[in-house]
Design a protein around this motif. Structure first.
Motif, PDB file in Angstrom:
ATOM      1  N   THR A  40       0.834  -1.200   0.000  1.00  0.00           N
ATOM      2  CA  THR A  40       0.000   0.000   0.000  1.00  0.00           C
ATOM      3  C   THR A  40       0.869   1.250   0.000  1.00  0.00           C
ATOM      4  N   LEU A  41       1.901   1.272   0.833  1.00  0.00           N
ATOM      5  CA  LEU A  41       2.796   2.419   0.898  1.00  0.00           C
ATOM      6  C   LEU A  41       3.488   2.650  -0.440  1.00  0.00           C
ATOM      7  N   TYR A  42       4.032   1.584  -1.021  1.00  0.00           N
ATOM      8  CA  TYR A  42       4.722   1.701  -2.310  1.00  0.00           C
ATOM      9  C   TYR A  42       3.767   2.127  -3.418  1.00  0.00           C
ATOM     10  N   SER A  43       2.587   1.523  -3.456  1.00  0.00           N
ATOM     11  CA  SER A  43       1.655   1.820  -4.551  1.00  0.00           C
ATOM     12  C   SER A  43       1.137   3.249  -4.469  1.00  0.00           C
ATOM     13  N   CYS A  44       0.891   3.739  -3.253  1.00  0.00           N
ATOM     14  CA  CYS A  44       0.484   5.142  -3.102  1.00  0.00           C
ATOM     15  C   CYS A  44       1.567   6.072  -3.635  1.00  0.00           C
ATOM     16  N   HIS A  45       2.802   5.789  -3.302  1.00  0.00           N
ATOM     17  CA  HIS A  45       3.900   6.628  -3.764  1.00  0.00           C
ATOM     18  C   HIS A  45       4.030   6.556  -5.288  1.00  0.00           C
ATOM     19  N   ALA A  46       3.903   5.351  -5.831  1.00  0.00           N
ATOM     20  CA  ALA A  46       4.099   5.165  -7.270  1.00  0.00           C
ATOM     21  C   ALA A  46       3.007   5.809  -8.107  1.00  0.00           C
ATOM     22  N   VAL A  47       1.792   5.917  -7.570  1.00  0.00           N
ATOM     23  CA  VAL A  47       0.688   6.479  -8.353  1.00  0.00           C
ATOM     24  C   VAL A  47       0.651   7.998  -8.288  1.00  0.00           C
ATOM     25  N   LEU A  48       1.305   8.602  -7.308  1.00  0.00           N
ATOM     26  CA  LEU A  48       1.181  10.044  -7.101  1.00  0.00           C
ATOM     27  C   LEU A  48       1.602  10.884  -8.303  1.00  0.00           C
ATOM     28  N   PRO A  49       2.717  10.589  -8.968  1.00  0.00           N
ATOM     29  CA  PRO A  49       3.070  11.448 -10.113  1.00  0.00           C
ATOM     30  C   PRO A  49       1.963  11.542 -11.155  1.00  0.00           C
ATOM     31  N   THR A  50       1.298  10.433 -11.428  1.00  0.00           N
ATOM     32  CA  THR A  50       0.213  10.439 -12.406  1.00  0.00           C
ATOM     33  C   THR A  50      -0.972  11.253 -11.917  1.00  0.00           C
TER      34      THR A  50
END
Length: 261
Positions: free
Chosen positions: A121-131
Protein backbone atom coordinates in the motif's frame (compact mmCIF):
# COMPACT_ATOMS: atom_id res chain seq x y z
CA UNK A 1 -26.62 -4.23 -6.94
CA UNK A 2 -24.95 -2.79 -10.04
CA UNK A 3 -24.97 0.98 -10.59
CA UNK A 4 -24.90 1.38 -14.34
CA UNK A 5 -22.12 3.65 -15.68
CA UNK A 6 -21.03 4.79 -12.21
CA UNK A 7 -17.40 4.47 -13.30
CA UNK A 8 -17.85 5.22 -16.99
CA UNK A 9 -14.67 6.75 -18.40
CA UNK A 10 -12.67 5.93 -15.26
CA UNK A 11 -9.48 3.88 -15.13
CA UNK A 12 -9.20 1.82 -11.94
CA UNK A 13 -6.16 -0.08 -10.70
CA UNK A 14 -6.99 -2.87 -8.26
CA UNK A 15 -4.19 -4.65 -6.43
CA UNK A 16 -4.61 -8.17 -5.14
CA UNK A 17 -7.13 -8.63 -7.93
CA UNK A 18 -6.77 -12.37 -8.50
CA UNK A 19 -9.17 -13.52 -5.80
CA UNK A 20 -11.36 -12.51 -2.88
CA UNK A 21 -12.28 -8.88 -2.29
CA UNK A 22 -9.95 -7.62 -5.01
CA UNK A 23 -11.46 -9.82 -7.70
CA UNK A 24 -14.95 -8.82 -6.61
CA UNK A 25 -14.15 -5.11 -6.65
CA UNK A 26 -12.62 -5.37 -10.11
CA UNK A 27 -15.45 -7.42 -11.59
CA UNK A 28 -18.19 -5.16 -10.27
CA UNK A 29 -16.32 -1.95 -11.19
CA UNK A 30 -15.98 -3.26 -14.74
CA UNK A 31 -19.72 -3.93 -14.85
CA UNK A 32 -20.22 -0.32 -13.78
CA UNK A 33 -18.12 1.02 -16.64
CA UNK A 34 -14.54 1.19 -15.34
CA UNK A 35 -11.50 0.20 -17.33
CA UNK A 36 -9.58 -2.17 -15.09
CA UNK A 37 -5.92 -2.77 -14.43
CA UNK A 38 -5.68 -5.99 -12.42
CA UNK A 39 -2.50 -6.36 -10.38
CA UNK A 40 -1.41 -9.51 -8.60
CA UNK A 41 1.64 -11.73 -8.31
CA UNK A 42 -0.49 -14.82 -8.92
CA UNK A 43 -0.62 -15.90 -12.56
CA UNK A 44 -4.33 -16.71 -12.35
CA UNK A 45 -5.11 -12.99 -12.27
CA UNK A 46 -5.47 -13.47 -16.03
CA UNK A 47 -8.67 -15.42 -15.32
CA UNK A 48 -10.29 -12.29 -13.88
CA UNK A 49 -9.13 -10.31 -16.90
CA UNK A 50 -10.64 -12.91 -19.24
CA UNK A 51 -13.94 -12.95 -17.35
CA UNK A 52 -14.24 -9.16 -17.51
CA UNK A 53 -13.43 -9.03 -21.21
CA UNK A 54 -15.85 -11.86 -22.01
CA UNK A 55 -18.56 -9.90 -20.18
CA UNK A 56 -17.93 -6.92 -22.44
CA UNK A 57 -15.62 -4.93 -20.18
CA UNK A 58 -12.10 -3.59 -20.64
CA UNK A 59 -9.26 -4.98 -18.53
CA UNK A 60 -5.58 -5.76 -18.56
CA UNK A 61 -3.70 -7.80 -15.99
CA UNK A 62 -0.22 -7.18 -14.61
CA UNK A 63 1.83 -9.75 -12.71
CA UNK A 64 4.21 -8.16 -10.23
CA UNK A 65 5.28 -8.32 -6.60
CA UNK A 66 3.98 -5.26 -4.78
CA UNK A 67 6.13 -6.06 -1.76
CA UNK A 68 8.85 -4.38 -3.84
CA UNK A 69 8.90 -0.77 -4.99
CA UNK A 70 9.86 -1.94 -8.46
CA UNK A 71 6.67 -3.98 -8.58
CA UNK A 72 4.54 -0.97 -7.65
CA UNK A 73 6.12 1.29 -10.25
CA UNK A 74 5.77 -1.42 -12.90
CA UNK A 75 2.06 -1.76 -12.12
CA UNK A 76 1.39 1.97 -12.50
CA UNK A 77 3.48 2.14 -15.66
CA UNK A 78 1.45 -0.70 -17.15
CA UNK A 79 -1.77 1.16 -16.36
CA UNK A 80 -0.53 4.30 -18.10
CA UNK A 81 0.63 2.30 -21.10
CA UNK A 82 -2.75 0.58 -21.40
CA UNK A 83 -5.15 3.45 -20.70
CA UNK A 84 -3.17 6.69 -20.38
CA UNK A 85 -4.36 7.66 -16.90
CA UNK A 86 -5.26 6.35 -13.43
CA UNK A 87 -8.41 7.73 -11.82
CA UNK A 88 -8.78 5.27 -8.96
CA UNK A 89 -6.30 3.07 -7.11
CA UNK A 90 -7.68 0.38 -4.80
CA UNK A 91 -4.92 -0.98 -2.57
CA UNK A 92 -6.15 -4.40 -1.55
CA UNK A 93 -2.96 -6.42 -1.02
CA UNK A 94 -2.42 -7.69 2.52
CA UNK A 95 -3.48 -10.31 5.00
CA UNK A 96 -2.13 -11.93 8.13
CA UNK A 97 0.32 -14.72 7.37
CA UNK A 98 0.35 -16.28 10.82
CA UNK A 99 -1.80 -16.24 13.93
CA UNK A 100 0.08 -16.63 17.23
CA UNK A 101 0.76 -14.80 20.48
CA UNK A 102 3.14 -11.92 19.88
CA UNK A 103 5.84 -13.41 22.10
CA UNK A 104 5.88 -16.47 19.83
CA UNK A 105 6.63 -14.51 16.64
CA UNK A 106 10.15 -14.71 15.30
CA UNK A 107 11.88 -11.57 14.03
CA UNK A 108 11.73 -12.70 10.39
CA UNK A 109 8.01 -13.44 10.77
CA UNK A 110 7.37 -9.94 12.10
CA UNK A 111 9.21 -8.47 9.12
CA UNK A 112 7.18 -10.64 6.73
CA UNK A 113 3.86 -9.43 8.19
CA UNK A 114 4.84 -5.78 7.81
CA UNK A 115 6.15 -6.39 4.30
CA UNK A 116 2.90 -8.12 3.29
CA UNK A 117 0.34 -5.79 4.80
CA UNK A 118 1.90 -2.33 4.80
CA UNK A 119 4.56 -2.02 2.10
CA UNK A 120 2.39 -2.79 -0.98
CA UNK A 121 0.00 0.00 0.00
CA UNK A 122 2.80 2.42 0.90
CA UNK A 123 4.72 1.70 -2.31
CA UNK A 124 1.66 1.82 -4.55
CA UNK A 125 0.48 5.14 -3.10
CA UNK A 126 3.90 6.63 -3.76
CA UNK A 127 4.10 5.16 -7.27
CA UNK A 128 0.69 6.48 -8.35
CA UNK A 129 1.18 10.04 -7.10
CA UNK A 130 3.07 11.45 -10.11
CA UNK A 131 0.21 10.44 -12.41
CA UNK A 132 -2.54 11.76 -10.15
CA UNK A 133 -0.63 15.00 -9.53
CA UNK A 134 -0.23 15.52 -13.28
CA UNK A 135 -3.96 14.93 -13.76
CA UNK A 136 -4.90 17.18 -10.85
CA UNK A 137 -7.28 14.50 -9.62
CA UNK A 138 -7.46 10.96 -8.33
CA UNK A 139 -8.87 8.72 -5.63
CA UNK A 140 -7.01 6.18 -3.52
CA UNK A 141 -8.97 3.61 -1.54
CA UNK A 142 -6.89 1.60 0.91
CA UNK A 143 -8.18 -1.65 2.35
CA UNK A 144 -7.14 -1.64 5.99
CA UNK A 145 -8.63 -3.78 8.77
CA UNK A 146 -10.47 -3.49 12.05
CA UNK A 147 -7.80 -5.88 13.38
CA UNK A 148 -5.85 -2.89 14.64
CA UNK A 149 -7.51 -4.19 17.79
CA UNK A 150 -7.44 -7.98 17.92
CA UNK A 151 -5.60 -10.98 19.24
CA UNK A 152 -3.00 -13.35 17.77
CA UNK A 153 -1.83 -11.02 14.98
CA UNK A 154 -0.01 -8.05 16.53
CA UNK A 155 2.41 -7.47 13.61
CA UNK A 156 -0.50 -7.50 11.15
CA UNK A 157 -2.38 -5.10 13.43
CA UNK A 158 0.64 -2.80 13.43
CA UNK A 159 0.84 -2.94 9.63
CA UNK A 160 -2.82 -2.00 9.26
CA UNK A 161 -2.39 0.77 11.81
CA UNK A 162 0.29 2.03 9.44
CA UNK A 163 -2.18 1.90 6.55
CA UNK A 164 -4.59 4.02 8.61
CA UNK A 165 -1.90 6.59 9.37
CA UNK A 166 -0.82 6.65 5.73
CA UNK A 167 -4.41 7.21 4.63
CA UNK A 168 -4.99 10.20 6.87
CA UNK A 169 -1.60 11.86 6.36
CA UNK A 170 -1.68 11.41 2.58
CA UNK A 171 -5.22 12.79 2.41
CA UNK A 172 -4.18 15.90 4.32
CA UNK A 173 -1.04 16.44 2.27
CA UNK A 174 -2.59 16.09 -1.18
CA UNK A 175 -6.16 17.36 -0.78
CA UNK A 176 -5.30 20.66 -2.45
CA UNK A 177 -3.95 18.70 -5.41
CA UNK A 178 -7.39 17.18 -5.99
CA UNK A 179 -6.51 13.75 -4.61
CA UNK A 180 -8.82 11.97 -2.16
CA UNK A 181 -7.46 9.21 0.07
CA UNK A 182 -9.82 7.00 2.05
CA UNK A 183 -9.95 3.50 3.48
CA UNK A 184 -12.26 0.74 4.56
CA UNK A 185 -11.50 -1.37 7.62
CA UNK A 186 -13.03 -4.81 7.00
CA UNK A 187 -13.74 -7.24 9.79
CA UNK A 188 -13.91 -10.99 9.40
CA UNK A 189 -15.09 -11.85 5.90
CA UNK A 190 -16.39 -15.08 4.41
CA UNK A 191 -14.51 -15.95 1.25
CA UNK A 192 -13.78 -19.02 -0.86
CA UNK A 193 -10.63 -20.96 0.09
CA UNK A 194 -7.53 -19.08 -0.99
CA UNK A 195 -5.83 -20.52 -4.06
CA UNK A 196 -2.53 -19.30 -2.64
CA UNK A 197 -2.40 -20.08 1.10
CA UNK A 198 -1.63 -17.24 3.50
CA UNK A 199 1.01 -19.42 5.13
CA UNK A 200 2.71 -21.63 2.56
CA UNK A 201 4.31 -23.74 5.30
CA UNK A 202 0.89 -24.70 6.65
CA UNK A 203 -0.37 -24.49 10.22
CA UNK A 204 0.45 -27.08 12.86
CA UNK A 205 -2.04 -28.07 15.57
CA UNK A 206 -0.92 -25.29 17.92
CA UNK A 207 -1.22 -22.68 15.18
CA UNK A 208 -4.67 -23.95 14.25
CA UNK A 209 -5.74 -23.48 17.89
CA UNK A 210 -4.46 -19.91 17.87
CA UNK A 211 -6.32 -19.29 14.64
CA UNK A 212 -9.52 -20.60 16.23
CA UNK A 213 -9.04 -18.17 19.13
CA UNK A 214 -8.68 -15.28 16.70
CA UNK A 215 -11.79 -16.33 14.77
CA UNK A 216 -13.78 -16.52 18.01
CA UNK A 217 -12.60 -13.06 19.03
CA UNK A 218 -13.52 -11.57 15.65
CA UNK A 219 -16.99 -13.11 15.75
CA UNK A 220 -17.82 -12.22 19.35
CA UNK A 221 -16.47 -8.65 19.01
CA UNK A 222 -18.80 -7.95 16.08
CA UNK A 223 -22.17 -6.62 17.23
CA UNK A 224 -23.82 -8.67 14.48
CA UNK A 225 -22.03 -11.84 15.70
CA UNK A 226 -21.06 -13.04 12.25
CA UNK A 227 -18.55 -12.63 9.46
CA UNK A 228 -19.37 -10.31 6.59
CA UNK A 229 -19.81 -11.40 2.99
CA UNK A 230 -17.62 -10.42 0.07
CA UNK A 231 -20.41 -8.27 -1.31
CA UNK A 232 -20.67 -6.45 2.02
CA UNK A 233 -16.99 -5.49 1.70
CA UNK A 234 -17.03 -4.70 -2.02
CA UNK A 235 -19.90 -2.21 -1.90
CA UNK A 236 -18.30 0.26 0.57
CA UNK A 237 -14.99 0.19 -1.34
CA UNK A 238 -16.73 1.11 -4.58
CA UNK A 239 -18.83 3.78 -2.90
CA UNK A 240 -15.70 5.45 -1.55
CA UNK A 241 -14.03 5.12 -4.96
CA UNK A 242 -16.94 6.79 -6.72
CA UNK A 243 -17.87 10.43 -7.25
CA UNK A 244 -20.72 9.89 -4.79
CA UNK A 245 -18.06 10.17 -2.07
CA UNK A 246 -16.47 13.32 -3.52
CA UNK A 247 -16.60 15.17 -0.17
CA UNK A 248 -15.09 12.28 1.80
CA UNK A 249 -11.35 12.13 2.37
CA UNK A 250 -9.08 10.91 5.21
CA UNK A 251 -11.95 8.74 6.49
CA UNK A 252 -11.46 5.12 7.54
CA UNK A 253 -14.80 3.32 7.32
CA UNK A 254 -15.17 0.25 9.57
CA UNK A 255 -17.04 -2.53 7.78
CA UNK A 256 -17.08 -5.03 10.58
CA UNK A 257 -20.56 -5.55 11.94
CA UNK A 258 -20.15 -2.89 14.62
CA UNK A 259 -16.61 -3.66 15.78
CA UNK A 260 -14.72 -0.48 14.93
CA UNK A 261 -11.35 -1.95 15.87
Amino acid sequence: MIFQSRFAGKVMVVTGAAQGIGAGVATRAAAEGAKLVLVDRADFVTEIEQAIVEAGGEAVSVQCDLETYEGATAAMAAAIEAFGRIDVLVNNVGGAIRMRPFDRFEAAQIDAEIRRSLMPTLYSCHAVLPTMLAQGAGTIVNVSSNATRGIRRVPYSAAKGGVNGLTQALAMEYAEAGIRVVATAPGGTQAPPRRVPRNAAGDNAEEQAWMAEAVEQVTTSAFLKRYGTLDEQIAPILFLASDEASYITASILPVAGGDIG
